[in-house]
Scaffold this motif. Structure first.
Motif, mmCIF file in Angstrom:
data_model
loop_
_atom_site.group_PDB
_atom_site.id
_atom_site.type_symbol
_atom_site.label_atom_id
_atom_site.label_comp_id
_atom_site.label_asym_id
_atom_site.label_seq_id
_atom_site.Cartn_x
_atom_site.Cartn_y
_atom_site.Cartn_z
ATOM 1 N N ASN A 13 28.534 54.859 29.201
ATOM 2 C CA ASN A 13 29.525 53.744 30.325
ATOM 3 C C ASN A 13 30.590 53.847 28.971
ATOM 4 O O ASN A 13 31.490 53.358 28.506
ATOM 5 C CB ASN A 13 28.317 52.357 29.916
ATOM 6 C CG ASN A 13 28.049 51.800 29.074
ATOM 7 O OD1 ASN A 13 29.204 52.016 27.568
ATOM 8 N ND2 ASN A 13 26.993 51.721 28.250
ATOM 9 N N ALA A 14 31.543 52.516 30.364
ATOM 10 C CA ALA A 14 32.900 51.980 30.029
ATOM 11 C C ALA A 14 33.438 51.086 31.010
ATOM 12 O O ALA A 14 32.532 50.255 32.127
ATOM 13 C CB ALA A 14 34.007 53.543 30.183
ATOM 14 N N THR A 15 34.385 50.464 30.274
ATOM 15 C CA THR A 15 34.299 49.051 31.890
ATOM 16 C C THR A 15 36.131 49.005 31.520
ATOM 17 O O THR A 15 36.926 49.333 30.482
ATOM 18 C CB THR A 15 34.292 48.079 30.877
ATOM 19 O OG1 THR A 15 34.453 47.127 30.120
ATOM 20 C CG2 THR A 15 32.548 47.193 30.788
ATOM 21 N N ALA A 16 36.607 48.693 32.537
ATOM 22 C CA ALA A 16 37.868 48.281 33.079
ATOM 23 C C ALA A 16 38.815 46.842 33.838
ATOM 24 O O ALA A 16 37.294 46.313 34.741
ATOM 25 C CB ALA A 16 38.492 49.675 33.564
ATOM 26 N N ALA A 17 39.002 46.320 33.570
ATOM 27 C CA ALA A 17 39.749 45.316 33.913
ATOM 28 C C ALA A 17 40.358 45.116 35.019
ATOM 29 O O ALA A 17 41.506 46.110 34.987
ATOM 30 C CB ALA A 17 40.783 43.969 32.921
ATOM 31 N N SER A 18 40.112 44.876 36.280
ATOM 32 C CA SER A 18 40.644 44.788 37.250
ATOM 33 C C SER A 18 41.931 43.616 37.569
ATOM 34 O O SER A 18 42.257 43.561 38.522
ATOM 35 C CB SER A 18 39.829 44.570 38.883
ATOM 36 O OG SER A 18 38.866 43.713 38.622
ATOM 37 N N SER A 19 41.257 42.228 37.147
ATOM 38 C CA SER A 19 42.166 40.905 37.280
ATOM 39 C C SER A 19 41.737 40.357 36.165
ATOM 40 O O SER A 19 41.149 40.487 35.302
ATOM 41 C CB SER A 19 42.248 40.574 38.741
ATOM 42 O OG SER A 19 40.869 39.689 38.487
ATOM 43 N N GLY A 21 33.519 51.408 39.557
ATOM 44 C CA GLY A 21 34.934 51.120 39.970
ATOM 45 C C GLY A 21 34.833 50.006 41.443
ATOM 46 O O GLY A 21 36.081 49.561 41.753
ATOM 47 N N PHE A 22 34.297 49.288 41.406
ATOM 48 C CA PHE A 22 33.480 48.249 42.245
ATOM 49 C C PHE A 22 34.390 46.393 41.407
ATOM 50 O O PHE A 22 33.796 47.180 39.638
ATOM 51 C CB PHE A 22 32.531 47.858 42.499
ATOM 52 C CG PHE A 22 30.891 47.976 42.172
ATOM 53 C CD1 PHE A 22 30.517 46.529 41.517
ATOM 54 C CD2 PHE A 22 30.184 48.969 41.398
ATOM 55 C CE1 PHE A 22 29.772 46.657 40.512
ATOM 56 C CE2 PHE A 22 29.462 48.746 40.558
ATOM 57 C CZ PHE A 22 28.851 47.848 40.148
ATOM 58 N N SER A 23 34.207 45.886 41.898
ATOM 59 C CA SER A 23 34.717 44.512 41.224
ATOM 60 C C SER A 23 33.633 43.175 41.095
ATOM 61 O O SER A 23 33.107 42.736 41.392
ATOM 62 C CB SER A 23 35.472 44.245 41.381
ATOM 63 O OG SER A 23 37.584 44.916 40.829
ATOM 64 N N PRO A 61 32.661 47.843 35.993
ATOM 65 C CA PRO A 61 31.523 49.049 35.201
ATOM 66 C C PRO A 61 31.872 50.826 35.971
ATOM 67 O O PRO A 61 32.413 50.752 37.062
ATOM 68 C CB PRO A 61 30.330 48.362 35.419
ATOM 69 C CG PRO A 61 30.647 47.863 36.822
ATOM 70 C CD PRO A 61 31.437 47.137 36.832
ATOM 71 N N ARG A 62 32.171 51.296 34.516
ATOM 72 C CA ARG A 62 32.024 52.754 35.354
ATOM 73 C C ARG A 62 31.097 53.588 34.378
ATOM 74 O O ARG A 62 30.775 53.230 33.430
ATOM 75 C CB ARG A 62 33.084 53.433 35.359
ATOM 76 C CG ARG A 62 34.492 52.822 36.015
ATOM 77 C CD ARG A 62 35.288 53.213 35.653
ATOM 78 N NE ARG A 62 36.646 53.078 36.651
ATOM 79 C CZ ARG A 62 37.407 52.313 36.348
ATOM 80 N NH1 ARG A 62 37.567 51.694 35.337
ATOM 81 N NH2 ARG A 62 38.880 52.024 37.645
#
Length: 502
Positions: A400-406, A456-458, A412-413
């Motif tokens: 798993n990995a995460t990314a801030a979209s805003s 890739g969704f927020s 989540p990925r």
């Protein structure tokens, strides 16, 4: 395969002015070796796959052998102990006997032969631009249309999916049987290293060859380029990556595997006075260019033959023990079988799944260069194989990995890895999964390394975590075995994984 045995590379020996490549000869239980024209009784006992059949009427090597439309085998040309041959003969598997056929118009050695759609046989290569056509119904040879350029080296020929004939010698050319015309194949690489059994056709009709590989200058030469692939549908050539291990700088042979890969083996490392067997067996994926080192080692000069049951026969190598080897692509293992003491025999798959070996040569005195041309013939019957288990695949890892979209949202990925039952990466698999806190099913398709990424969704910052669940993994000709799902690093069970906001 077990153990290593003394190896000997091929030498060049002259028979009354005819240059013949020769190899080691070792003891065998049923070898029939005789000068041309001699009559030798052939034993009929089966020895672990090989069984002697009636000998050729003429001892020969460097000849062609072609299965006819009716299942018989035409043997033509080659060399005797005195000259290049124009004679031909036909083997009938039903009776186990040979019958003389008409002589070729032009004596030829190192040619290739292939049965055309109308049942006639085309012989090309080895004699400049000359080609010859044989009609089995009338037992008549005729001179065929000349090739666009001369070729004198060992020649390969096979039928393309469009019915045309691909021929590879010093040049690459294509023959159209419908209008009896030739054309040279454009942009072909220089075929500078022709050798026996160095080319094979894939199920797709594409052709993989080693004879354009470039090597460094020193002994032994190291490969600087990989095998070449001819793509018949686009009439183009590509070059594969360099092998990870030196397969040998000469005498390397190839065979097509059921999985679409090409196996390499039997090569020689040329140390001038002390050539050594390269030994290593490897395979390459002609689509991706990825290489795999396979189990086992082979003798120098071993020829690889794709058997009708999908296994690979390695035969004719140089050793003090007369041993052949059979490779199981399913188990990825080799098994030893007693050999038949012959090098440069033709090996022709028959309609019933067996293989006919005919002619060749053998050196009865291991420490001398005296070579005996052979009129022996034998049938190899593969060990009956049970129906292999169906191909399966499973999830081999979830990361798993995460990314801030805003400032207020995060994404989540999850990267999924798909493996087959042997632990090899599976490309082209469609992974389907759901996330809590997200409606619907997401999918991704695995790349050549077996991985793809879902998500890739927020999600809002108030959602602290989400759980991915793999619902299906689809792959053509393979079954999803969810019970085998696993994760080596322990952050999931291979089916579900929790992704936390960071």
């Amino acid at each position: 395969m077990t153990g290593h045995r003394r190896r000997r590379d091929r030498v060049l020996t002259r028979f009354a002015g005819v240059l013949v490549a020769t190899g080691a000869m070792v003891a065998t239980a049923f070898v029939v070796a005789s000068p041309a024209g001699a009559s030798v009784a052939a034993p009929t006992a089966t020895i672990s796959g090989w069984a002697a059949t009636a000998p050729l009427s003429t001892a020969r090597a460097r000849h062609t052998a072609t299965r006819l439309a009716d299942g018989r085998v035409l043997v033509a040309g080659g060399v005797s102990s005195k000259a290049v041959l124009s004679s031909s003969e036909v083997y009938d598997p039903g009776t186990g006997t040979w019958q003389a056929a008409a002589d070729l118009p032009v004596a030829v050695a190192d040619a290739a032969a292939v049965t055309l759609p109308d049942g006639t046989v085309l012989v090309a290569g080895g004699a400049g631009t000359a080609t010859e056509l044989y009609n089995p119904a009338t037992n008549v040879w005729t001179v065929g249309p000349p090739m666009p350029e001369p070729t004198y080296s060992t020649t390969f020929a096979a039928t393309l999916p469009n019915g045309h004939i691909f021929v590879l010698g010093d040049i690459a050319a294509e023959y159209n049987p419908a209008n009896r015309t030739w054309r040279a194949l454009g942009a072909a690489p220089a075929m500078t290293r022709p050798s026996n059994n160095d080319t094979t056709m894939l199920a797709s009709g594409d052709v993989v060859t080693l004879r354009a590989m470039e090597y460094s200058c020193c002994m032994p030469g190291a490969p600087m380029t990989g095998p070449s692939v001819y793509h018949w549908a686009t009439d183009t050539w590509t070059t594969l990556p360099v092998p990870p291990v030196n397969p040998g700088d000469r005498n390397v042979t190839v065979a097509a595997l059921p999985n679409g890969n090409v196996m390499l083996g039997g090569g020689v490392l040329n140390y001038l006075w002390f050539p050594q067997s390269a030994g290593t067996v490897m395979e390459v994926d002609p689509t991706t260019g990825s290489w795999t080192i396979d189990a086992g080692t082979l003798y120098s000069g071993d020829v690889l033959v794709s058997l009708p049951n999908g296994s690979i026969l390695a035969t004719g190598g140089s050793s003090t023990a007369d041993v052949d080897h059979v490779y199981s692509p399913t188990a990825r293992t080799w098994a030893d079988v007693p050999g038949r003491n012959s090098d440069h025999a033709t090996l022709t798959p028959l309609a019933n799944g067996t293989v006919l070996a005919a002619g060749g040569y053998s050196d009865r005195n291991y420490d001398s260069s005296y070579v005996v041309l052979q009129n022996q013939a034998a049938i190899f019957t593969p060990t009956p194989t049970s129906t292999p288990p169906p191909a399966t695949h499973h999830i081999g890892d979830l990361d798993n990995a995460t990314a801030a979209s805003s400032l207020r949202k995060w994404q989540p990925r999850v990267t999924a890895t798909v493996l087959d039952a042997t632990g090899r990466a599976v490309s082209g698999a469609t992974v389907s999964a759901t996330f809590t806190s997200h409606k619907g099913t997401l999918t991704c398709v695995t790349a050549t390394n077996g991985t793809c990424t879902l998500g890739g969704f927020s999600l809002g910052r108030s959602t602290l975590s989400t759980v991915l669940r793999v619902t299906n993994v689809a792959k053509a000709s393979s079954t999803y075995a969810s019970i085998a799902n696993s994760d080596p690093d322990g952050d999931s069970n291979g089916t579900t994984i929790t992704v936390k906001r960071t």
